[in-house]
Motif scaffolding. Structure first.
Motif, short mmCIF file in Angstrom:
data_model
loop_
_atom_site.label_atom_id
_atom_site.label_comp_id
_atom_site.label_asym_id
_atom_site.label_seq_id
_atom_site.Cartn_x
_atom_site.Cartn_y
_atom_site.Cartn_z
N MET A 1 0.74 -1.32 0.18
CA MET A 1 0.11 -0.19 -0.16
C MET A 1 0.65 1.42 0.19
N ALA A 19 -5.23 -3.68 6.28
CA ALA A 19 -4.63 -3.70 5.87
C ALA A 19 -4.40 -5.05 6.40
N GLN A 22 -8.41 -6.53 5.82
CA GLN A 22 -8.51 -7.33 4.52
C GLN A 22 -7.56 -8.25 4.92
#
Length: 120
Positions: A1, A19, A22
């Motif tokens: 990212m 993150a 996810q």
């Protein structure tokens, strides 16, 4: 990212939390060990491994038979050569014995002829 240069601590912590979320979703979405697809793949891999092992065993058996056959052929060839050599030696010994017997017979004939001349 990718992070932009102007992000502060709160933005970075928020991005890190997203993150992690996810990754957790991805982990939870992964199929379980008892899932039919996973079981089928596992069985397929097991069948492939067994087939591979069977082919390996067959190759080893064929190789072992080939080595044994070649060894037997080599032994038979050596035995045949040995037998031929023995026959040749026996033949040579027989011919020497015949030649010696012929020489002895010729010598005996000459001796008998000389004795016969001396008696006259």
């Amino acid at each position: 990212m990718k992070q932009s240069k102007g992000s502060d601590l709160v933005d970075r912590r928020k991005a890190a939390a997203e993150a992690k979320l996810q990754m957790l979703k991805k982990f939870k979405a992964a199929p379980k060990p008892d899932d039919p697809e996973v079981v089928a793949k596992r069985e397929e891999r097991k069948a492939i491994a067994e087939a591979r092992e069977a082919r390996r065993v067959e190759r080893e058996r064929v190789k072992r038979e080939t080595v044994e056959r070649e060894a037997a052929e080599k032994a038979a060839k050596i035995a045949a050569e040995e037998e031929a050599r023995n026959r040749a030696l026996k033949s040579a010994a027989d011919s020497i014995a015949v030649r010696d017997a012929e020489r002895k017979a010729e010598r005996d004939r000459k001796y008998a002829a000389r004795k016969a001349r001396q008696r006259r």
